[in-house]
Design an enzyme around this catalytic site. Structure first.
Site, PDB file in Angstrom:
ATOM      1  N   ASN A   9       0.867  -1.174   0.000  1.00 57.85           N
ATOM      2  CA  ASN A   9       0.000   0.000   0.000  1.00 57.85           C
ATOM      3  C   ASN A   9       0.906   1.226   0.000  1.00 57.85           C
ATOM      4  O   ASN A   9       1.507   1.551   1.009  1.00 57.85           O
ATOM      5  CB  ASN A   9      -0.890  -0.040   1.260  1.00 57.85           C
ATOM      6  CG  ASN A   9      -1.687   1.225   1.447  1.00 57.85           C
ATOM      7  OD1 ASN A   9      -1.775   2.056   0.544  1.00 57.85           O
ATOM      8  ND2 ASN A   9      -2.283   1.374   2.623  1.00 57.85           N
ATOM      9  N   TRP A  10       0.977   1.881  -1.159  1.00 53.59           N
ATOM     10  CA  TRP A  10       1.920   3.001  -1.277  1.00 53.59           C
ATOM     11  C   TRP A  10       1.358   4.285  -0.677  1.00 53.59           C
ATOM     12  O   TRP A  10       2.067   5.290  -0.616  1.00 53.59           O
ATOM     13  CB  TRP A  10       2.302   3.215  -2.751  1.00 53.59           C
ATOM     14  CG  TRP A  10       3.130   2.116  -3.330  1.00 53.59           C
ATOM     15  CD1 TRP A  10       3.551   0.986  -2.681  1.00 53.59           C
ATOM     16  CD2 TRP A  10       3.655   2.038  -4.660  1.00 53.59           C
ATOM     17  NE1 TRP A  10       4.301   0.202  -3.539  1.00 53.59           N
ATOM     18  CE2 TRP A  10       4.370   0.825  -4.757  1.00 53.59           C
ATOM     19  CE3 TRP A  10       3.580   2.854  -5.780  1.00 53.59           C
ATOM     20  CZ2 TRP A  10       5.017   0.422  -5.924  1.00 53.59           C
ATOM     21  CZ3 TRP A  10       4.217   2.466  -6.952  1.00 53.59           C
ATOM     22  CH2 TRP A  10       4.935   1.263  -7.032  1.00 53.59           C
ATOM     23  N   LYS A  11       0.103   4.281  -0.285  1.00 53.41           N
ATOM     24  CA  LYS A  11      -0.527   5.469   0.314  1.00 53.41           C
ATOM     25  C   LYS A  11      -0.279   6.696  -0.576  1.00 53.41           C
ATOM     26  O   LYS A  11      -0.199   6.558  -1.778  1.00 53.41           O
ATOM     27  CB  LYS A  11      -0.018   5.666   1.747  1.00 53.41           C
ATOM     28  CG  LYS A  11      -0.150   4.382   2.575  1.00 53.41           C
ATOM     29  CD  LYS A  11       0.077   4.586   4.038  1.00 53.41           C
ATOM     30  CE  LYS A  11      -0.083   3.235   4.749  1.00 53.41           C
ATOM     31  NZ  LYS A  11       0.032   3.365   6.194  1.00 53.41           N
ATOM     32  N   HIS A  95      -9.455   1.011   4.940  1.00 51.37           N
ATOM     33  CA  HIS A  95      -8.175   1.200   5.633  1.00 51.37           C
ATOM     34  C   HIS A  95      -8.388   2.149   6.813  1.00 51.37           C
ATOM     35  O   HIS A  95      -9.179   3.080   6.728  1.00 51.37           O
ATOM     36  CB  HIS A  95      -7.140   1.774   4.662  1.00 51.37           C
ATOM     37  CG  HIS A  95      -5.766   1.783   5.233  1.00 51.37           C
ATOM     38  ND1 HIS A  95      -5.342   2.756   6.109  1.00 51.37           N
ATOM     39  CD2 HIS A  95      -4.739   0.913   5.108  1.00 51.37           C
ATOM     40  CE1 HIS A  95      -4.104   2.490   6.477  1.00 51.37           C
ATOM     41  NE2 HIS A  95      -3.710   1.377   5.882  1.00 51.37           N
ATOM     42  N   GLU A  97      -6.780   4.548   7.896  1.00 51.90           N
ATOM     43  CA  GLU A  97      -6.595   5.979   7.598  1.00 51.90           C
ATOM     44  C   GLU A  97      -7.836   6.551   6.943  1.00 51.90           C
ATOM     45  O   GLU A  97      -8.191   7.718   7.153  1.00 51.90           O
ATOM     46  CB  GLU A  97      -5.350   6.171   6.716  1.00 51.90           C
ATOM     47  CG  GLU A  97      -4.080   5.985   7.541  1.00 51.90           C
ATOM     48  CD  GLU A  97      -2.890   5.432   6.775  1.00 51.90           C
ATOM     49  OE1 GLU A  97      -2.878   5.512   5.529  1.00 51.90           O
ATOM     50  OE2 GLU A  97      -1.968   4.904   7.429  1.00 51.90           O
ATOM     51  N   GLU A 167      -5.413  -5.122  10.648  1.00 48.52           N
ATOM     52  CA  GLU A 167      -4.386  -4.097  10.856  1.00 48.52           C
ATOM     53  C   GLU A 167      -4.652  -3.347  12.157  1.00 48.52           C
ATOM     54  O   GLU A 167      -5.442  -2.397  12.179  1.00 48.52           O
ATOM     55  CB  GLU A 167      -4.412  -3.088   9.694  1.00 48.52           C
ATOM     56  CG  GLU A 167      -4.105  -3.697   8.343  1.00 48.52           C
ATOM     57  CD  GLU A 167      -3.549  -2.646   7.395  1.00 48.52           C
ATOM     58  OE1 GLU A 167      -2.439  -2.859   6.891  1.00 48.52           O
ATOM     59  OE2 GLU A 167      -4.193  -1.608   7.179  1.00 48.52           O
ATOM     60  N   GLY A 173       2.498   2.147  10.727  1.00 50.76           N
ATOM     61  CA  GLY A 173       3.436   3.256  10.578  1.00 50.76           C
ATOM     62  C   GLY A 173       4.164   3.634  11.859  1.00 50.76           C
ATOM     63  O   GLY A 173       4.798   4.682  11.930  1.00 50.76           O
ATOM     64  N   SER A 213       3.451  -2.214  10.331  1.00 44.59           N
ATOM     65  CA  SER A 213       4.897  -2.283  10.542  1.00 44.59           C
ATOM     66  C   SER A 213       5.521  -3.626  10.144  1.00 44.59           C
ATOM     67  O   SER A 213       6.444  -4.112  10.809  1.00 44.59           O
ATOM     68  CB  SER A 213       5.247  -1.927  11.992  1.00 44.59           C
ATOM     69  OG  SER A 213       4.861  -0.586  12.265  1.00 44.59           O
ATOM     70  N   GLY A 234       2.870  -1.205   4.247  1.00 46.20           N
ATOM     71  CA  GLY A 234       2.898   0.216   3.906  1.00 46.20           C
ATOM     72  C   GLY A 234       4.323   0.677   3.640  1.00 46.20           C
ATOM     73  O   GLY A 234       4.879   0.436   2.570  1.00 46.20           O
ATOM     74  N   GLY A 235       4.945   1.297   4.649  1.00 48.51           N
ATOM     75  CA  GLY A 235       6.269   1.897   4.500  1.00 48.51           C
ATOM     76  C   GLY A 235       7.293   1.031   3.778  1.00 48.51           C
ATOM     77  O   GLY A 235       7.983   1.509   2.865  1.00 48.51           O
TER      78      GLY A 235
HETATM   79  P1  PGA Z   1       2.904   0.217   7.608  1.00 50.27           P
HETATM   80  O1  PGA Z   1       1.434   0.411   6.991  1.00 50.27           O
HETATM   81  O2  PGA Z   1       3.460  -1.057   7.024  1.00 50.27           O
HETATM   82  O3  PGA Z   1       3.680   1.428   7.161  1.00 50.27           O
HETATM   83  O4  PGA Z   1       2.759   0.130   9.080  1.00 50.27           O
HETATM   84  C1  PGA Z   1       0.559  -0.659   6.813  1.00 50.27           C
HETATM   85  C2  PGA Z   1      -0.748  -0.200   6.232  1.00 50.27           C
HETATM   86  O5  PGA Z   1      -1.186   0.906   6.560  1.00 50.27           O
HETATM   87  O6  PGA Z   1      -1.376  -0.919   5.429  1.00 50.27           O
END
Ligand code: PGA
Length: 263
Positions: A9-11, A95, A97, A167, A173, A213, A234-235
């Protein structure tokens, strides 16, 4: 045996050019990992260009969200047919967010899942508790409500077409990954909810990804757990080497006999 999925997930990261560069690198690096499904989810504006680069590759494309209406006076929204036209076959829905900053609720998540399924997009449906909810011992209650709300009115066949991502919001993050035991407990719990709602075949076939993470050094421990079927990253998905190492770790955890595991 549920085939592992590793989704990136590149956000809100990377321009179109940067997305093309990353996916070009990834395409070269991941060609050896046939035992896992690999998905990347760039920003909307990069979908079509990335789809072109991915032609003939094993990597699949996903969007990060969609709006449930197909067209109309909905300024700023992007619908399922548009995402599909751009080349996506997956879509992340609900998600944390989106829930936290853009007011997604169990009800809108449900509408988005239905729109995705109608257009033959595979939803990756995210659920997970806040830190305060975990500390108040409400994790299961919260996740049960999210699961019921998300899948309201869906059939077994619908469930067989989608994927769930657990999640925990406190792990996203933050660098604070859930322990494999914490994640396994919740994955088994989610599978049990699906069993109660949709029966054993659906529950057994459902792939449940862990997100929060995930890094090359924690993926193996997570993937060794029986109910963890992959990861939403994500990251660490923004960097070709780290994402490739996560895929390698996931595949390794699944293929090496348990006596030889424990790296
Ligand atoms: P993260 O994000 O790996 O940066 O913690 C995961 C996500 O939001 O899907």
């Amino acid at each position: 045996m549920r085939k592992p999925i590793i989704a990136g997930n590149w956000k809100l990261h990377k321009t179109v050019k940067e997305s093309i560069d990353l996916v070009t690198l990834l395409k070269r690096q991941v060609s050896e990992f046939g035992q896992a499904e690999i998905i990347i989810c760039p920003v909307y504006t990069a979908l079509a260009s990335v789809a072109e680069v991915l032609l003939g590759s094993e990597i699949q494309l996903g969007a990060q969200d969609l709006y449930w209406e197909e067209k109309g006076a909905f300024t700023g929204q992007v619908s399922a047919p548009l995402v599909k036209e751009a080349g996506a076959s997956f879509v992340i829905i609900g998600h944390s967010e989106r829930r936290q900053f853009f007011h997604d609720t169990d009800e809108t998540v449900n509408k988005k899942i239905k729109a995705a399924l109608k257009w033959d997009l595979t939803p990756i449906v995210c659920v997970g508790e806040l830190l305060a909810e975990r500390e108040a011992n409400k994790t299961m209650q919260v996740v049960e409500k999210q699961v019921k709300g998300a899948f309201e009115g869906l059939s077994r066949e619908d469930l067989q077409k989608l994927t769930v991502a657990y999640e925990p919001v406190w792990a996203i993050g933050t660098g604070k990954v859930a322990t494999p035991e914490q994640a396994q407990e919740m994955h088994a719990f989610i599978r049990k909810q699906i069993y109660k709602l949709f029966g054993s075949d659906t529950a057994e076939g459902l792939r449940i990804l862990y997100g929060g993470s995930v890094k090359p050094d924690n993926i193996v421990g997570l993937m060794q757990k029986p109910d963890i079927d992959g990861a939403l990253v994500g990251g660490a998905s923004l960097e070709a080497q780290a994402f490739t190492d996560i895929i390698r770790g996931a595949v390794l955890a699944r293929t090496v006999p348990s006596s030889a595991k424990g790296r």
